[in-house]
Design a protein around this motif. Sequence first.
Motif, PDB file in Angstrom:
ATOM      1  N   ASN A 125      -2.565   3.003   1.209  1.00 31.51           N
ATOM      2  CA  ASN A 125      -3.066   3.427  -0.111  1.00 31.51           C
ATOM      3  C   ASN A 125      -3.742   2.296  -0.873  1.00 31.51           C
ATOM      4  O   ASN A 125      -4.691   2.532  -1.624  1.00 31.51           O
ATOM      5  N   SER A 148      -7.650   2.357  -2.085  1.00 33.19           N
ATOM      6  CA  SER A 148      -8.037   1.979  -3.439  1.00 33.19           C
ATOM      7  C   SER A 148      -9.169   0.950  -3.411  1.00 33.19           C
ATOM      8  O   SER A 148     -10.137   1.039  -4.174  1.00 33.19           O
ATOM      9  N   ARG A 161     -12.334   2.786  -2.500  1.00 37.66           N
ATOM     10  CA  ARG A 161     -12.848   3.553  -3.641  1.00 37.66           C
ATOM     11  C   ARG A 161     -13.573   2.647  -4.635  1.00 37.66           C
ATOM     12  O   ARG A 161     -14.653   2.975  -5.108  1.00 37.66           O
TER      13      ARG A 161
END
Length: 197
Positions: A23, A27, A30
């Motif tokens: 995760n 991130s 992104r």
Amino acid sequence: VWASLISNLSSVKVLISEEKYLNIYRSYMRDMLNVIAMEVGWKPKRNEKHTTSMLRSLVLSSLGNSEDKETIKKAFKLFEAMKKGKSLSPDLKGVVYGLVARNGGVKEYEWFVRRHEKEPLQEEKNRLLFALAGFKDKKLIKKALEYSMSEKVRPQDTYGMFIHAWGNRFGRDIAWKFTKSHWEELLKRYGKGGHML
């Protein structure tokens, strides 16, 4: 440059797909991709280069696969509008289908199957077919592999389904088990020297 960058970063994501820090990596992706996604947007601009169109598909797909909520939401919105008859740019169909499959369920799976069976254009048929291997639900991935071996799918298109299932982190084990359990059939169908094998 972006194609090379995203390809290599995606390879890293595959390698760490079972790690607890996945995760954090998403991130990071992104943050990096949002900058270029805002620049290219979802709509083609007048007289833009063909490379911009290619970049749009690549970036939006990668951003959605990095769990960007806004990108996924937009993909579903375009998908629903397309189902009601609104046209969708061929450059974006792969992005939308991929993100809808990845974040969808049985209802979306059945829609892809129905559309695949009615679609006359082979390129679009394959886009719809390969989307079936992109779901997170392992039962749907297995169902997709079974469908790919049916008379509804040309034998030369079946191997693409295996590639897409193998590329889906939720489908790797399913694809391997399916290959082993259908080995005789695959061998008979494609032969020892076939490109499928």
